[in-house]
Enzyme design. Structure first.
Site, short mmCIF file in Angstrom:
data_model
loop_
_atom_site.label_atom_id
_atom_site.label_comp_id
_atom_site.label_asym_id
_atom_site.label_seq_id
_atom_site.Cartn_x
_atom_site.Cartn_y
_atom_site.Cartn_z
N ASP A 12 26.05 5.83 0.26
CA ASP A 12 26.18 4.49 -0.36
C ASP A 12 25.97 4.65 -1.85
OD1 ASP A 12 22.86 3.01 0.07
OD2 ASP A 12 23.45 5.12 -0.03
N ASP A 17 22.86 9.49 -4.32
CA ASP A 17 23.99 9.85 -3.45
C ASP A 17 25.02 10.68 -4.24
OD1 ASP A 17 23.01 6.95 -2.94
OD2 ASP A 17 23.93 7.48 -1.04
N GLN A 228 13.29 2.79 -12.42
CA GLN A 228 12.08 3.19 -11.68
C GLN A 228 10.83 2.82 -12.48
OE1 GLN A 228 11.94 4.08 -8.71
NE2 GLN A 228 13.83 5.10 -8.13
N HIS A 239 16.32 11.17 -3.92
CA HIS A 239 16.09 11.23 -2.47
C HIS A 239 17.19 12.01 -1.72
CE1 HIS A 239 13.03 8.04 -2.89
NE2 HIS A 239 13.90 7.40 -3.64
N ASP A 240 18.43 11.58 -1.90
CA ASP A 240 19.54 12.04 -1.05
C ASP A 240 19.86 13.51 -1.23
OD1 ASP A 240 21.37 8.92 -1.58
OD2 ASP A 240 19.67 9.41 -0.29
#
Ligand code: RIB
Ligand code: CA
Length: 310
Positions: A12, A17, A228, A239-240
């Protein structure tokens, strides 16, 4: 048997991503068969457009598919607070002329798996709607899945609610379908992924590579660095990227086997990934859960592969 890891990225896009996409596209050990966009950080029209923009900007010859535009059951939630109104605020792209495939992403996932001679690894790094729908539409795909290496969940605190991480909370029912499917799962949850922080030194390191991919990294991560900060964090966790990094360098990670179940009760713990790492429940261990990351090795891996791109 080809040496490369055949992989489908479900995402997404989304800043992290996009970096996961860059790593998957660049790494010589990965055969990135296709990319499916799903609603998550933003509506699927935006996450699909963002995916196409990244693929076109870097000159990547990888088919992109539009997937599910809403969660399986619950009402839709988005994440403009982190990723902005476009879902990929920060970078500026030229006119978009690359088009998505006509086939729906869920149908593509099913077709690719059922037609494959070798098993395929699925790497979902957004809500699990596309994967959950594919498993419901054609349950036989589970035997063609090498592994599902996903970014989502947490054994500790959530980030969208105190109990739940965004990707899981955005579609808990699809996550339940995935975790109960019997497919081998590696879960990169927040306890692991929050270690993958892109601070200013990392941003400057990638920009110094001097190519389009390095500049794109900087343009994206400078935006999330600010968003952030508004959330009280000192940098942006990518993260991804950890899900793709695990595929090619599992040695950079510590993991623990666990029984992971998704809470579907519509209360405070809705969307929580309940991780039993001690066998207390007596339930089968259906996932490996990420616990530790060699951050230096991780950023070396990211840098060496950004260098491979345009
Ligand atoms: O909670 C982190 C996840 O939510 C990541 O996949 C990020 O891209 C956002 O979608
Ligand atoms: Ca994501």
């Amino acid at each position: 048997m080809s040496e490369k890891i055949k992989m489908i990225l479900d995402c997404d896009v989304g800043h992290d991503d996009a970096i996961a996409l860059m790593l998957a596209a660049a790494h010589p050990q990965i055969d990135l068969l296709g990319i499916c966009a799903v609603a998550g950080n933003q509506v699927v029209e935006k996450t699909l457009r963002n995916t196409l923009n990244v693929v076109q900007h870097l000159g990547l010859d990888i088919p992109v598919y539009g997937g599910m535009d809403r969660p399986m059951v619950r009402d839709q939630i988005l994440a403009p607070d982190i990723h902005g109104e476009s879902g990929l605020d920060g970078p500026v792209f030229g006119p978009l002329h690359t088009e998505a495939q006509k086939e729906h992403g869920v149908n593509y996932i099913i077709r690719a798996l059922m037609e494959a001679e070798e098993k395929i690894t699925l790497v979902p790094v957004g809500p699990l709607t596309n994967i959950g729908m594919a498993l419901r539409l054609e349950p036989r795909i589970v035997d063609k899945i090498q592994r599902i290496v996903l970014m989502g969940g947490a054994f500790g605190l959530g980030n969208r609610s105190p109990a739940a991480e965004f990707n899981i909370l955005a579609d808990p029912e699809s996550a339940h379908v995935v975790f109960s499917s019997g497919a081998p799962i590696v879960m990169m949850g927040l306890d692991l992924t929050n270690q993958a922080l892109a601070d200013m030194s990392v941003i400057e390191r990638m920009e110094a590579i001097g190519n389009k991919a390095g500049k794109l990294f900087g343009d994206m991560m400078r935006f999330t660095f600010e968003s952030q900060k508004r959330n009280g964090l000192s940098a942006g966790p990518v993260h991804d990227v950890t899900a793709v990094a695990y595929l090619v360098r599992p040695d950079l990670f510590q993991t623990r086997p666990a029984n992971v179940e998704v809470c579907l009760d519509k209360g405070l713990c809705y969307g929580r990934t309940v991780c039993d790492m001690t066998g207390r429940t007596g339930k089968p261990q259906n996932a490996l859960v990420g616990t530790g990351l060699d951050l230096e090795g991780f950023w070396d891996l990211v840098e060496e592969n950004i260098r491979r791109l345009a």
